[in-house]
Design an enzyme around this catalytic site. Structure first.
Site, PDB file in Angstrom:
ATOM      1  N   GLU A 131       0.819  -1.221   0.000  1.00 17.01           N
ATOM      2  CA  GLU A 131       0.000   0.000   0.000  1.00 17.01           C
ATOM      3  C   GLU A 131       0.849   1.266   0.000  1.00 17.01           C
ATOM      4  O   GLU A 131       0.497   2.253  -0.643  1.00 17.01           O
ATOM      5  CB  GLU A 131      -0.960   0.001   1.197  1.00 17.01           C
ATOM      6  CG  GLU A 131      -2.121  -0.980   1.066  1.00 17.01           C
ATOM      7  CD  GLU A 131      -1.740  -2.419   1.374  1.00 17.01           C
ATOM      8  OE1 GLU A 131      -0.612  -2.654   1.845  1.00 17.01           O
ATOM      9  OE2 GLU A 131      -2.574  -3.311   1.145  1.00 17.01           O
TER      10      GLU A 131
ATOM     11  N   ASP B  14     -10.362  -0.911   4.457  1.00 10.19           N
ATOM     12  CA  ASP B  14     -10.000   0.146   5.403  1.00 10.19           C
ATOM     13  C   ASP B  14      -8.785  -0.172   6.268  1.00 10.19           C
ATOM     14  O   ASP B  14      -7.884   0.632   6.424  1.00 10.19           O
ATOM     15  CB  ASP B  14     -11.203   0.443   6.304  1.00 10.19           C
ATOM     16  CG  ASP B  14     -12.008  -0.817   6.592  1.00 10.19           C
ATOM     17  OD1 ASP B  14     -11.447  -1.757   7.176  1.00 10.19           O
ATOM     18  OD2 ASP B  14     -13.197  -0.864   6.193  1.00 10.19           O
TER      19      ASP B  14
ATOM     20  N   HIS C 125     -11.103  -5.665   8.272  1.00 11.22           N
ATOM     21  CA  HIS C 125     -11.920  -5.492   7.064  1.00 11.22           C
ATOM     22  C   HIS C 125     -13.184  -4.671   7.317  1.00 11.22           C
ATOM     23  O   HIS C 125     -14.075  -4.643   6.479  1.00 11.22           O
ATOM     24  CB  HIS C 125     -12.337  -6.862   6.501  1.00 11.22           C
ATOM     25  CG  HIS C 125     -11.221  -7.636   5.891  1.00 11.22           C
ATOM     26  ND1 HIS C 125     -10.189  -8.168   6.633  1.00 11.22           N
ATOM     27  CD2 HIS C 125     -10.962  -7.979   4.602  1.00 11.22           C
ATOM     28  CE1 HIS C 125      -9.352  -8.802   5.836  1.00 11.22           C
ATOM     29  NE2 HIS C 125      -9.797  -8.707   4.592  1.00 11.22           N
TER      30      HIS C 125
END
Lengths: 325, 386
Positions: A60, A84, A129
């Site tokens: 990420e 998230d 999640h």
């Protein structure tokens, strides 16, 4: 007019943005061939090619860090964070680079990056999640943060976010992706991105929500109406900047406000909104502004998430406490 | 250098018994004594005029550094990140760049900034606290100094991916094909971002040169704390070539950078260049290296000084006369004066301006904060100016 889900609305919105501007790129994990784990980018790689819809390595920080470089080269990256709870590896790039480069360069370098984050719970997922990290980004100067709540807003807001020259954290209520459908009329003029909206008028209390909680708030208002209580519901839509003028107008009318979100209550968006309402509407308030949200625990195992998440009953409980004050 | 540890191998073999020698893989084209040597793979293809130019660049870069250090000592700068000893690594790589290439620096690339025609005065703003980067990255294709270690290696990779999409890689047009250089240090090589940058660059074959100045020290932590193998060898694990070059040899850093940049521009992907050098000064002006390293190390590296060896080469071969050195010295004096006077004259930032830099598209919230603060400041009649 077609009836679409939030997933379709977002997909169509991104597609439109890519058609309108060749500099718009989509990046993320599994966004290409798979079309994203939620299928939000379904079909885009097929139509726009691998250079514009980029399946990234599973990193990420790498996604956001390379997006910074692409933005410096004139591109408008739309980055998908798969869930998230996976945004934190990118947190440094978002907070220290994406958010600050315009400031650091005294406005010479813009960062037109959209970070799409499916957020919130209620889908029976495993840990990481189902989180609601919005306050952490709204607390960061240089970022703009919005949350869509329905298919039509999803279609327009994603296009507006992509067109924005500032970095936008774009929160999508994942449990709404494939749920309710709404009619999309593409010929209408959308409301500006950084504005809130009164979605139900009422006179006894102002109920504020965004993202997944808008549906809960509407259902709560509906239920309260059967008991003769008139609730005004406002979809905040934008969390940074906040658009509170409509909220203040509403609270001056109703004298009471409840803020609802899935995120932990402590230092959450509700705290900021409550504080601002108190500052702006002190003499209109008939009761303290109340907050309803997730408890100050980590998100729980999914078998008990429905108890943890603020639901219709918890919202109505706060409404009742406010009205009884 | 490395001590035998109960928890790992003796690192002497990979770092050398005295790691100052850089090991057998080190690409060197000019010895510390100023003698030209050949390397089977890399050669310096410019003439003596270019070497004279490099000498001038290095002397002036060192002058920028010593002047800025002095300005810090005089309280004109809050802090300064010194490059002493790294002049050859920066000038060699900086001079290998073409106009269309783009640079992502750390906060120590004063010599590369010099090669990109950034007025060294602009570098002082960050350290004086009057700005956070006083130049436009698009002027000179030189990004802003990045303080979070390694973050810029990803920016460089993303920019390189942008070049690919713009069709300016591997076209064969020398004036058009472009590459990116990401500067970073041995300390940064431990960061996740640097490793992610390697992976992205390898995966997309991005035209980026990862230029690591291994100056042996990450503040107080020696290279042995960052790596168990020579850094350049890490590239192999990521799937692209790595080269260790004598970072104090401006001919070699030029030749190796040139080759790596050319590979990138031609579309052959990333290269890791490890410029093996030594931080002869402190990490910054707030650091005290006597607390953690031996002065004898510094003495060893002084013998490898990047400027002295070029001076020896130029003198020994009769390529220059005293007037050449005098001229550069005069130029250095003028540069010093420019920095001393210019530093004190750098405009102070105005506090109300900062509200305008947060967003490209202003928000009503921030406009309100600005107006409120302006009114507050105006309420003090005696200090009302802002």
């Amino acid at each position: 007019m077609a009836k679409i889900t939030l997933a379709k609305g977002l997909n169509a919105g991104i597609r439109k943005a890519m058609e309108n501007d060749p500099k718009v790129l989509v990046m993320g994990e599994d966004v290409g061939k798979l079309g994203g784990v939620f299928r939000i980018t379904d079909g885009l790689q097929k139509d726009f090619g691998e250079d514009r819809v980029i399946d990234s390595p599973l990193a990420e920080s790498g996604i956001l860090g390379t997006a910074v470089g692409m933005a410096m080269r004139g591109y408008r990256p739309v980055c998908e964070i798969q869930f998230d709870g996976f945004v934190y590896p990118a947190y440094d790039q978002i907070v220290s680079q994406v958010a600050k480069i315009h400031f650091r360069s005294q406005g010479k370098v813009t960062m037109p990056i959209v970070v799409r984050i499916p957020f919130g719970g209620g889908i029976g997922a495993v840990e990481h999640h189902s989180e609601s990290p919005e306050a952490q980004f709204a607390h960061t100067p240089g970022l703009k943060v919005v949350a869509c709540s329905n298919p039509v807003d999803g279609y327009w807001m994603i296009q507006q976010a992509i067109a924005c020259d500032d970095p936008v954290i774009f929160l999508e209520p994942k449990r709404q992706y494939h749920a309710d459908k709404a009619e999309l009329d593409e010929s209408t003029t959308p409301q500006p991105l950084f504005t809130s909206r009164v979605v139900r008028e009422g006179s006894d209390l102002t109920l504020l929500a965004y993202g997944p909680m808008v549906k809960t708030a509407m259902a709560s208002a509906e239920a309260a109406a059967t008991e003769g209580k008139s609730i005004e519901v406002i979809d905040l839509r934008t969390l940074s900047p906040l658009d509170l003028a409509p909220v203040f107008a509403s609270v001056r009318k109703t004298g009471r406000a409840v803020v609802a979100h899935e995120a932990h209550v402590n230092l959450g968006m509700g705290a900021e909104v409550a504080s601002r309402i108190t500052e702006a509407c002190f003499y209109s308030l008939e009761s303290p502004v109340l907050r309803v949200g997730g408890f100050d625990t980590p998100y729980p195992p999914s078998r008990i998430e429905e108890q943890w998440l603020p639901d219709l009953d918890r919202v109505l409980d706060a409404v009742d406490r406010s009205l009884a004050f | 250098m490395s001590e035998q540890s109960n928890f790992g191998p003796d690192l002497g073999e990979v770092f050398g018994p005295n790691h100052a020698d850089g090991g057998p893989e080190l690409v060197q084209l000019l010895t510390p004594e100023g003698e030209r040597v050949e390397h089977p793979e890399f050669s310096f293809d410019l003439g003596d005029e270019a070497i004279k130019g490099f000498y001038r660049d290095m002397v002036l870069t060192r002058r920028i550094d010593t002047e800025a250090t002095a300005l810090q000592r005089h309280g004109e700068l809050g802090i300064w990140a010194q490059l002493l000893g790294q002049e050859a690594a920066q000038i060699g790589s900086g001079r290998a760049l073409r106009t269309q290439d783009f640079v992502f620096p750390t906060y120590r690339e004063h010599g590369v900034a010099w090669c990109r025609d950034i007025d060294p005065l602009r570098l002082l703003g960050l350290f004086r606290g009057v700005d956070q980067g006083g130049w436009d990255p698009d002027d000179g294709n030189f990004g802003l100094y990045t303080i979070v270690i390694g973050a810029q290696t990803l920016h460089a990779t993303g920019y390189a991916m942008g070049l690919q999409r713009d069709g300016v890689v591997g076209t064969g047009d020398q004036d058009r094909d472009a590459a990116v250089v990401a500067y970073f240090g041995d300390g940064a090589s431990s960061q996740g971002d640097v490793n992610e940058a390697f992976i992205f660059a390898a995966s997309y074959n991005a035209p980026v040169v990862f230029f690591c100045q291994n100056n042996q020290w990450a503040i107080s932590e020696p290279i042995e704390r960052q790596t168990r193998i020579p850094l350049y060898q890490r590239a192999l694990g990521f799937g692209f070539p790595g080269v260790r070059v004598d970072g104090n040899d401006v001919l070699a850093t030029y030749a190796v950078s040139q080759a790596a940049l050319q590979r990138a521009r031609e579309g052959q992907g990333p290269t890791l260049v490890e410029a093996y050098t030594y931080r002869m000064g402190a990490h910054t002006t707030t650091d005290d290296p006597t607390r953690y390293r031996l002065s004898e190390d510094l003495e060893t590296w002084k013998l490898k000084d990047p400027i002295q060896r070029v001076k020896a080469y130029l003198t020994r071969n009769g390529l220059v006369d005293q007037a050449f050195f005098d001229e550069i010295e005069t130029e250095a004096e003028r540069l010093g004066e420019h920095l001393r006077e210019g530093c004190r004259a750098l405009p102070e930032p105005r506090v109300l301006d900062i509200f305008d830099y947060v967003y490209a598209e202003d928000t009503p919230e921030l406009a309100e904060q600005k107006a409120g603060f302006a009114a507050y400041l105006d309420s003090f009649e005696t200090t009302g100016a802002h």
